[in-house]
Write an enzyme that holds these catalytic residues in place. Structure first.
Site, short mmCIF file in Angstrom:
data_model
loop_
_atom_site.label_atom_id
_atom_site.label_comp_id
_atom_site.label_asym_id
_atom_site.label_seq_id
_atom_site.Cartn_x
_atom_site.Cartn_y
_atom_site.Cartn_z
N TYR A 1 -5.29 1.58 5.17
CA TYR A 1 -4.57 2.32 4.12
C TYR A 1 -5.55 2.55 2.98
O TYR A 1 -6.13 1.60 2.44
CB TYR A 1 -3.35 1.53 3.61
CG TYR A 1 -2.69 2.26 2.46
CD1 TYR A 1 -1.79 3.30 2.70
CD2 TYR A 1 -3.02 1.97 1.14
CE1 TYR A 1 -1.23 4.01 1.65
CE2 TYR A 1 -2.46 2.67 0.08
CZ TYR A 1 -1.57 3.69 0.35
OH TYR A 1 -1.03 4.40 -0.70
N ASP B 1 -13.51 -0.10 0.20
CA ASP B 1 -12.35 0.16 -0.65
C ASP B 1 -11.82 -1.20 -1.11
O ASP B 1 -11.06 -1.86 -0.40
CB ASP B 1 -11.30 0.94 0.16
CG ASP B 1 -10.02 1.17 -0.62
OD1 ASP B 1 -9.85 0.56 -1.69
OD2 ASP B 1 -9.17 1.95 -0.14
N TYR C 1 8.11 6.15 -1.67
CA TYR C 1 8.38 5.58 -0.35
C TYR C 1 9.87 5.34 -0.13
O TYR C 1 10.26 4.29 0.39
CB TYR C 1 7.63 4.25 -0.17
CG TYR C 1 6.15 4.31 -0.40
CD1 TYR C 1 5.35 5.19 0.33
CD2 TYR C 1 5.53 3.49 -1.35
CE1 TYR C 1 3.98 5.25 0.13
CE2 TYR C 1 4.16 3.55 -1.55
CZ TYR C 1 3.40 4.43 -0.81
OH TYR C 1 2.04 4.48 -1.03
N LYS D 1 -6.38 -0.57 -9.04
CA LYS D 1 -5.32 -1.56 -9.23
C LYS D 1 -5.59 -2.56 -10.38
O LYS D 1 -5.25 -2.27 -11.50
CB LYS D 1 -5.03 -2.27 -7.91
CG LYS D 1 -4.34 -1.33 -6.92
CD LYS D 1 -3.57 -2.05 -5.83
CE LYS D 1 -2.58 -1.16 -5.14
NZ LYS D 1 -3.13 -0.35 -4.05
C1 LIG Z 1 -3.31 1.07 -3.61
C2 LIG Z 1 -4.48 1.40 -2.78
C3 LIG Z 1 -5.09 2.68 -2.83
C4 LIG Z 1 -4.51 3.82 -3.65
O1 LIG Z 1 -4.50 3.56 -5.02
P1 LIG Z 1 -3.49 4.41 -5.95
O2 LIG Z 1 -3.87 3.97 -7.33
O3 LIG Z 1 -2.11 4.02 -5.56
O4 LIG Z 1 -3.78 5.85 -5.70
C5 LIG Z 1 -6.22 2.89 -2.08
N1 LIG Z 1 -6.74 1.92 -1.32
C6 LIG Z 1 -6.19 0.69 -1.24
C7 LIG Z 1 -6.85 -0.36 -0.41
C8 LIG Z 1 -5.04 0.39 -1.96
O5 LIG Z 1 -4.48 -0.82 -1.85
#
Ligand SMILES: *Cc1c(COP(=O)(O)O)cnc(C)c1O
Length: 398
Positions: free
Chosen positions: A133, A221, A6, A248
Site C-alpha cells: 500500500y 516508503d 473508505y 504521517k
Molecule cells: C498512509 C500511507 C501513504 C499515503 O499517505 P497519505 O498522507 O494518506 O497520502 C503512503 N504509504 C504508506 C506506507 C502509508 O502508510
C-alpha cells in the site's frame, strides 16, 4: 453532507464526534473518554494537544502561516531540511516536500522514472511487493497491490511487477526483469495497510545488493514505518535506500505534510545544464511553515525524551501481555516495535469489536482480518494494558 473515507455511505454507521483531545485521549460529544489505540492513522506519536508543538505553531503563526516555495524560502523549511539531512543516515541529503504521503510517493516514482529518462535509459518497469500500500493517488495505486482498496482501478498495472517477501522470488525477479527496472519500491520491514505484515531485514539487504548490481533505484516508503514504528528509528538506518519517503508522523500528526528525500546519486541525475532534466513538480503547499515548525518540534521531542526507549518499552509490554495467549479464531499474533496485530482466520469474528472497544473506553478500528493497535508513544503502561486486555477479552468472551 460529508463524504467519509473508505466508506459506503449508504450503510455507514454515524461517526463519533470529537470535541477535544489531549494526550492519548479523545473526548466525544456524548461525554465518552476514549483511549485512541491507533493514534489517528498512526500519526499522533506525541499524543494530542501537545503543549510544546502547540507553542511552536503559535509562534510561527504570528509571523506567517504559509508562503509558496516557488522562488521563496524561509527559516522553518530550511531548518527542517537541514535537520532531516543531519538526522538521517548516509547521504540522504536532498529534501522535496509535499502535502501528503501519496504525493511524496508520486514524487519518488516520478524521480525514479525521470532519473532514467535523463540518462537516456528506457527502463520503465517498477518492482513492488505483494500486499503493498503506497497511497490512493493513481501511480501510488498502481504500485500498490491491495484489491480491497483499489479493485476499481486494477487494469492500470501493466508496468508493475509484484513479488512476495522471500529472497528466492526477489532473485528471480531481478534475473528476469533486472535490466528493465527503474526502481524497487517497498514499505520496509512492516507492511501496514496491507495487513501489518512483517518480514526480515535480510530481504532488504539482498534487495540493496541486487539494486546495486542491476543499477536499479531502491525506494523506501517509510511514511508509516518512519519515526520508530518498527522499533528502529528508521529502517533506513539499517539498509539505505536511494529515495526515502516520510509522512504521517513527520509533523507529529498535526498537519498533513510529507517529504521525499534522495541521495547524491539521484540528485546528480537531475543536476544538469539541460533545463528539461529538472524535476517538474511543485505542490502548492510544499514546505508549509506551520507544518515545518510542527515537524521540527516533533523531532526535537523525539530526541529529547528518548522515544526509542519508550517504543522498546511498548514492544516489551506487547510481548509480555500476549505471551501464551491463543484462541482458535486467531491465526497469528504479530509484534514489531510500536505495532501489535492479531490476525484472525475469519474476518466476521471481528464484527462488533469496534463497538465493544468503544463501550470499554477505547477507539480502535480493525480492518479486514486485522485487529491491531499502533498507539501514541507517550501512552503509559496502564493505558496500554487496557487496550491489550480489551483485545484479549473480545476473544475470551467468544
Ligand atoms: C498512509 C500511507 C501513504 C499515503 O499517505 P497519505 O498522507 O494518506 O497520502 C503512503 N504509504 C504508506 C506506507 C502509508 O502508510
Amino acid at each position: 453532507m460529508l463524504w467519509f473515507p473508505y466508506t459506503q455511505m449508504k450503510t455507514a454507521k454515524s461517526p463519533v464526534k470529537i470535541t477535544h483531545a489531549e494526550g492519548v485521549y479523545l473526548y466525544t460529544e456524548d461525554n465518552h473518554k476514549l483511549i485512541d489505540a491507533i493514534s489517528s492513522w498512526w500519526c499522533v506519536i506525541h499524543g494530542y494537544n501537545h503543549p510544546e508543538i502547540n507553542e511552536a505553531i503559535k509562534q510561527q503563526i504570528d509571523k506567517f502561516s504559509h508562503v509558496m516555495l516557488g522562488g521563496l524560502t524561509h527559516d522553518p523549511v530550511e531548518k527542517l531540511s537541514q535537520k532531516l539531512v543531519e538526522w538521517l543516515p548516509g547521504n540522504l541529503n536532498y529534501c522535496f516536500f509535499s502535502d501528503s504521503g501519496s504525493v511524496a510517493v508520486e514524487v519518488a516514482l516520478k524521480m525514479a522514472l525521470q532519473f532514467n529518462t535523463n540518462r537516456n535509459s528506457s527502463r520503465n518497469k517498477i518492482l513492488a511487493l505483494e500486499h503493498a500500500y503506497h497511497g490512493d493517488t493513481f501511480k501510488a495505486m498502481e504500485v500498490g497491490d491491495d484489491e480491497d482498496y483499489h479493485f476499481a482501478f486494477s487494469n492500470q498495472k501493466s508496468n508493475v511487477v509484484h513479488i512476495s517477501t522471500t529472497i528466492p522470488t526477489l532473485e528471480e525477479a531481478f534475473f528476469k526483469f533486472g535490466n528493465e527496472l527503474s526502481c524497487f519500491i517497498v514499505e520496509p520491514l512492516l507492511q501496514c495497510a496491507g495487513g501489518m505484515r512483517m518480514y526480515d531485514i535480510s530481504f532488504l539487504q539482498k534487495a540493496r545488493k541486487l539494486c546495486d548490481e542491476y543499477d536499479v533505484l531502491l525506494l523506501f516508503d517509510e511514511i508509516a514505518t518512519g519515526f520508530g514504528r518498527t522499533g528502529k528509528r528508521f529502517v533506513s538506518d539499517l539498509v539505505q535506500p536511494d529515495i526515502l519517503m516520510l509522512g504521517k508522523a513527520l509533523t507529529g500528526g498535526y498537519i498533513g505534510h510529507a517529504v521525499t528525500i534522495t541521495n547524491q546519486k539521484v540528485w546528480d541525475g537531475f543536476y544538469s545544464d539541460n533545463p528539461i532534466h529538472a524535476l517538474m513538480h511543485g505542490p502548492t503547499f510544499m514546505g508549509n511553515a506551520l507544518a515545518c515548525c510542527a515537524s521540527l518540534k516533533s523531532i526535537e521531542l523525539f530526541e529529547k525524551y528518548d522515544y526509542m526507549s519508550k517504543i522498546k518499552k511498548i514492544e516489551e509490554i506487547f510481548n509480555r501481555e500476549t505471551k501464551d495467549f491463543t484462541h482458535p479464531d486467531i491465526k497469528e499474533i504479530r509484534i514489531m516495535g510500536g505495532c501489535l496485530c492479531i490476525e484472525v482466520f475469519d474476518k466476521t469474528v471481528l464484527n462488533g469489536f469496534q463497538q465493544f472497544a468503544y463501550d470499554n473506553g477505547i477507539f480502535i478500528r480493525p480492518f479486514l482480518n486485522y485487529m491491531y493497535t499502533m498507539p501514541s508513544y507517550i501512552i503509559n503502561e496502564v493505558e496500554l494494558v487496557k487496550i491489550i486486555d480489551t483485545m484479549k477479552t473480545w476473544f475470551n468472551n467468544r
